[in-house]
Design an enzyme around this catalytic site. Structure first.
Site, PDB file in Angstrom:
ATOM      1  N   TYR A  34      74.294  15.741  42.641  1.00  0.00           N
ATOM      2  CA  TYR A  34      73.407  15.444  43.760  1.00  0.00           C
ATOM      3  C   TYR A  34      72.911  13.998  43.697  1.00  0.00           C
ATOM      4  O   TYR A  34      72.562  13.500  42.628  1.00  0.00           O
ATOM      5  CB  TYR A  34      72.216  16.394  43.797  1.00  0.00           C
ATOM      6  CG  TYR A  34      72.552  17.828  44.172  1.00  0.00           C
ATOM      7  CD1 TYR A  34      73.788  18.177  44.720  1.00  0.00           C
ATOM      8  CD2 TYR A  34      71.630  18.852  43.991  1.00  0.00           C
ATOM      9  CE1 TYR A  34      74.081  19.482  45.063  1.00  0.00           C
ATOM     10  CE2 TYR A  34      71.917  20.159  44.332  1.00  0.00           C
ATOM     11  CZ  TYR A  34      73.150  20.468  44.868  1.00  0.00           C
ATOM     12  OH  TYR A  34      73.448  21.773  45.209  1.00  0.00           O
ATOM     13  N   ASP A  52      66.338  23.841  42.773  1.00  0.00           N
ATOM     14  CA  ASP A  52      67.792  23.873  42.640  1.00  0.00           C
ATOM     15  C   ASP A  52      68.360  22.460  42.627  1.00  0.00           C
ATOM     16  O   ASP A  52      68.223  21.707  43.590  1.00  0.00           O
ATOM     17  CB  ASP A  52      68.402  24.661  43.800  1.00  0.00           C
ATOM     18  CG  ASP A  52      69.909  24.785  43.682  1.00  0.00           C
ATOM     19  OD1 ASP A  52      70.363  25.623  42.870  1.00  0.00           O
ATOM     20  OD2 ASP A  52      70.635  24.061  44.377  1.00  0.00           O
TER      21      ASP A  52
END
Length: 295
Positions: free
Chosen positions: A54, A49
Site C-alpha cells: 500500500y 487493514d
C-alpha cells in the site's frame, strides 16, 4: 460494535478500517493519521487493514509514525505480503510478481514490524495466490512467524477454496480468514462456492471493496442506487451504510473493510451496523444488483 473471534487469541471489530489509501491523503502527518484512528475507535472499530504494498510500500511507515504504545494496544493490525512490484524497496524488480518463498515471507514480516514500529502483527495475510508457490515452504514460513510470536494469526487474501486447501495442507497453524472482493456489484462469491466453502468451516471472511470501488454509484447502477437511497432514508443513514449492511446481514459473518481518507466519512463507517435488513430487503437489493429477479 460487534466483534468476531478468528481464533481463541484474536478478535477483530466487525467493521474494519482499510488503509490502502493512507499514502494518497494530502495530510499524512502522525497527528492526522491518529485522528483517523481515533474516529474509528469512537465507533468501536479497532481493526486497521494494511499491506506492505500500500502506498508504494509506504503506508505501513505512515501508520507506524503515528502509533504510540497506548494507541497500538487499542487496535489490531492486519497486513499482507507477497506482491513484489517495481516500486519503493522493490523498485529494481524487473516485473511485478508474487513471492511466497520463506525468505520473502519472513523478510516481509521484519520489514512490516520495523516500519509500523511494533513488536507484533495481529493478522498476516498472503496477499495473492502465487502460481509458483511451494505450499510446504510457504506453510512452514507462516508456522514459523506465528511460533516466533511476531504474528498472532495468519490467513490469505483473494484465494479460491483449492488455493486455501493447498496452503493449509502444508501448515500446522490454522488459516483463520480469507479477504476477498465482495459487494452488491461483486456478488459472485455468494454463488460460486467461495462463501459456502468458508461458511461451512465457520471461517469468517473479510470483504475488500465493499462499495465496488465507487462503481456502485455510477450511472449504469442508477436503479440499485435509487433503492439504496430509499432504504437509507427510511433508516436515517447514507447509501453506503446500506450497501455495507447487505454484507453484514449474511450469516457467513463477513467483515467489510472500509477505506476513505475523509474524516467525516470515517466517522460514519459504523452506521452500517445500525441498519436493519430482513430477508426480503436483502433479496430486493440482490435483485437490483442482478438486474433481474432470482430464478
Amino acid at each position: 460494535m460487534d466483534r468476531i473471534a478468528l481464533n481463541d487469541d484474536l478478535e477483530l471489530s466487525r467493521l474494519v478500517y482499510g488503509m490502502w489509501r493512507l499514502g494518497d491523503a494530502e495530510d499524512t502527518s502522525p497527528e492526522h493519521v491518529r485522528a483517523k484512528i481515533e474516529a474509528c475507535l469512537d465507533q468501536g472499530i479497532t481493526t486497521m487493514d494494511q499491506a506492505d504494498i500500500y502506498g508504494g510500500y509506504m503506508a505501513e511507515e505512515i501508520l507506524g509514525n503515528a502509533l504510540t504504545p497506548e494507541l497500538r494496544d487499542r487496535i489490531e493490525i492486519v497486513t499482507k505480503c507477497d506482491i513484489v512490484a517495481p516500486a519503493g524497496r522493490y523498485e529494481s524488480a524487473k516485473v511485478k510478481h508474487y513471492d511466497t518463498s520463506r525468505a520473502h515471507v519472513v523478510g516481509s514480516v521484519e520489514h512490516s514490524l520495523r516500519l509500523m514500529q511494533t513488536d507484533r502483527i495481529d493478522l498476516l495475510l498472503i496477499h495473492r495466490p502465487d502460481p509458483l508457490m511451494d505450499h510446504e515452504e510457504t506453510g512452514a514460513a507462516l508456522d514459523e512467524v506465528v511460533k516466533s510470536g511476531k504474528v498472532r494469526a495468519v490467513g490469505v487474501s483473494n484465494f479460491r477454496p483449492w488455493d486455501w486447501e493447498l496452503l493449509q495442507s502444508g501448515m500446522s497453524t490454522p488459516l483463520v480468514t480469507n479477504q476477498i472482493e465482495m459487494s452488491l456489484l461483486n456478488h459472485a462469491p455468494f454463488t460460486n462456492g467461495d462463501v459456502a466453502f468458508h461458511q461451512r468451516q465457520k471461517q469468517p471472511l473479510m470483504a475488500w471493496s465493499p462499495l465496488g470501488g465507487g462503481a456502485l454509484f455510477a450511472p449504469e447502477n442508477a436503479a440499485l442506487r435509487t433503492r439504496l437511497g430509499e432504504i437509507a432514508e427510511e433508516q436515517g443513514v447514507d447509501d453506503a451504510a446500506v450497501a455495507v449492511a447487505w454484507l453484514l446481514a449474511h450469516p457467513a459473518r463477513i467483515l467489510p473493510v472500509m477505506g476513505t481518507n475523509n474524516l467525516d466519512r470515517i466517522a460514519r463507517i459504523g452506521d452500517a451496523a445500525k441498519v436493519t435488513m430482513d430477508r426480503e430487503t436483502w433479496f430486493d437489493l440482490y435483485t437490483h444488483a442482478l438486474g433481474h429477479e432470482v430464478p
